[in-house]
Scaffold this motif. Structure first.
Motif, PDB file in Angstrom:
ATOM      1  N   GLY A 116       0.809  -1.210   0.000  1.00 14.24           N
ATOM      2  CA  GLY A 116       0.000   0.000   0.000  1.00 14.24           C
ATOM      3  C   GLY A 116       0.844   1.262   0.000  1.00 14.24           C
ATOM      4  O   GLY A 116       0.535   2.237  -0.694  1.00 14.24           O
ATOM      5  N   THR A 117       1.926   1.232   0.770  1.00 14.62           N
ATOM      6  CA  THR A 117       2.801   2.403   0.853  1.00 14.62           C
ATOM      7  C   THR A 117       3.478   2.683  -0.474  1.00 14.62           C
ATOM      8  O   THR A 117       3.529   3.834  -0.938  1.00 14.62           O
ATOM      9  N   VAL A 118       4.002   1.644  -1.101  1.00 11.52           N
ATOM     10  CA  VAL A 118       4.658   1.817  -2.401  1.00 11.52           C
ATOM     11  C   VAL A 118       3.674   2.350  -3.433  1.00 11.52           C
ATOM     12  O   VAL A 118       3.986   3.262  -4.216  1.00 11.52           O
ATOM     13  N   ALA A 119       2.451   1.779  -3.455  1.00  9.80           N
ATOM     14  CA  ALA A 119       1.444   2.239  -4.411  1.00  9.80           C
ATOM     15  C   ALA A 119       1.078   3.698  -4.177  1.00  9.80           C
ATOM     16  O   ALA A 119       0.899   4.467  -5.125  1.00  9.80           O
ATOM     17  N   ALA A 120       0.987   4.095  -2.913  1.00  7.44           N
ATOM     18  CA  ALA A 120       0.651   5.484  -2.592  1.00  7.44           C
ATOM     19  C   ALA A 120       1.768   6.427  -3.020  1.00  7.44           C
ATOM     20  O   ALA A 120       1.512   7.527  -3.529  1.00  7.44           O
ATOM     21  N   LEU A 121       3.016   6.017  -2.828  1.00  6.40           N
ATOM     22  CA  LEU A 121       4.142   6.860  -3.199  1.00  6.40           C
ATOM     23  C   LEU A 121       4.262   7.003  -4.714  1.00  6.40           C
ATOM     24  O   LEU A 121       4.611   8.068  -5.224  1.00  6.40           O
ATOM     25  N   VAL A 122       3.972   5.935  -5.425  1.00  4.33           N
ATOM     26  CA  VAL A 122       4.127   5.945  -6.885  1.00  4.33           C
ATOM     27  C   VAL A 122       2.905   6.509  -7.591  1.00  4.33           C
ATOM     28  O   VAL A 122       3.019   7.275  -8.554  1.00  4.33           O
ATOM     29  N   SER A 123       1.713   6.153  -7.099  1.00  9.58           N
ATOM     30  CA  SER A 123       0.479   6.506  -7.808  1.00  9.58           C
ATOM     31  C   SER A 123      -0.453   7.406  -7.013  1.00  9.58           C
ATOM     32  O   SER A 123      -1.606   7.587  -7.412  1.00  9.58           O
ATOM     33  N   GLY A 124       0.000   7.919  -5.890  1.00 12.55           N
ATOM     34  CA  GLY A 124      -0.821   8.828  -5.117  1.00 12.55           C
ATOM     35  C   GLY A 124      -1.866   8.127  -4.271  1.00 12.55           C
ATOM     36  O   GLY A 124      -1.864   6.906  -4.109  1.00 12.55           O
TER      37      GLY A 124
END
Length: 314
Positions: A116-124
């Motif tokens: 979830g963190t990686v997705a939020a950092l990459v895709s908002g």
């Protein structure tokens, strides 16, 4: 397409497992893989925003739905790099729940939070939210595996990995290619696989690929159940040939405008669920679920083939 994804995963895992274990065990393991294979498509939940305030009647609503789906569909949850992490998360969760081991549950939580963190950092925020839904769905399947089967974490991991890993490849002929290497900005495939230069023939080819995946899953299921295929398919499936007339009655479908074709050709499959009337006693015989499914699928397959022939000739 999720039916094809699920049944293809079922065929791969169930068929392979049957060579190594009891057929009943292989059947259940194939079902687990099929369940995991549907998880990547939870990214379609975002498409529901397209239904809010949609105008233009049924077609306008459908268009808004699919337009909204393109924002995240086949990206975050369709990654070959995300799949093994999610499969490991599912295995860790199952192990932690079955052994009542908080440490393993913690590992699962950390893996899910990491995704979830990686997705939020990459895709908002949108990417993080979609990944969160994906993680919850994967954990829900793992929970179901723990509740209804005796499979251990290794079997669950293997089935989950095949289901999640195989899913994106089924989308190569429809829409934009999946983001196989997300979160890396390095596209593995940049263009949709073209099955034909003609847009309608391409759609029919993609439809044929979907049917082939469904047939593979059902044929493996029949083999595992030790039930003859020929006896399960009713002769009434031949009514599908009559769908050839649709080539004269409906606009030629394409990937961008296929609703009328998809809904109408699938409706042909309802013939499998129609009760049979036996004469002269006028006895009504209702087909079982397997016979209804295979007869319906045979009718849809014949309908698609008949339409393709009619389209080419017309």
């Amino acid at each position: 397409m999720f039916v094809g994804h699920a049944l293809l995963a079922f065929a791969l895992v169930g068929g392979t497992a049957a060579l190594l274990a009891d057929r009943r065990v292989a059947l259940r393991l194939g079902i687990v893989a099929a369940a995991f294979a549907t998880v990547p498509d939870v990214d379609m939940v975002y498409a529901l925003v397209g239904l809010v305030g949609a105008e233009g009647g049924v077609m306008g609503t459908v268009s808004s739905f699919w337009a909204a789906s393109t924002a995240v569909h086949r990206t975050i949850t369709h990654s070959l790099l995300v799949a093994p992490v999610a499969a490991a998360m599912a295995g860790a969760w199952l192990h932690g729940r079955r052994r009542e081991a908080p440490a393993w549950l913690g590992v699962a939580v950390l893996l899910g939070a990491g995704l979830g963190t990686v997705a939020a950092l990459v895709s908002g925020a949108l990417g993080g939210a979609v990944m969160a839904v994906f993680v919850v769905a994967a954990v829900a399947v793992a929970e179901g595996v723990g509740q209804y089967t005796e499979f251990g974490p290794r079997a669950a991991f293997a089935a989950a990995l095949v289901g999640l890993f195989s899913h994106p490849f089924g989308d190569l002929a429809t829409g934009e290619p999946p983001a196989f290497l997300y979160p890396l900005n390095a596209p593995l495939v940049t263009e949709r696989v073209a099955l034909a230069d003609d847009a309608t023939l391409h759609l029919l080819g993609a439809f044929g690929v979907e049917l082939a995946a469904i047939w593979a899953g059902l044929l493996v299921a029949m083999w595992l159940l030790e039930r003859p295929v020929r006896e399960a398919i009713d002769f009434r499936a031949v009514v599908g040939v009559g769908y050839a007339l649709a080539a004269l009655a409906i606009p030629a479908p394409t990937l961008d405008f296929s609703y009328h074709f998809v809904f109408s050709v699938l409706s042909v499959g309802m013939i499998g669920a129609v009760p049979r009337v036996q004469f002269p006693n006028v006895a009504v015989e209702r087909p079982d679920a397997i016979s209804a499914a295979l007869t319906g699928l045979a009718a849809v397959t014949l309908a698609g083939m008949a339409y393709a022939v009619a389209y080419i000739l017309v």
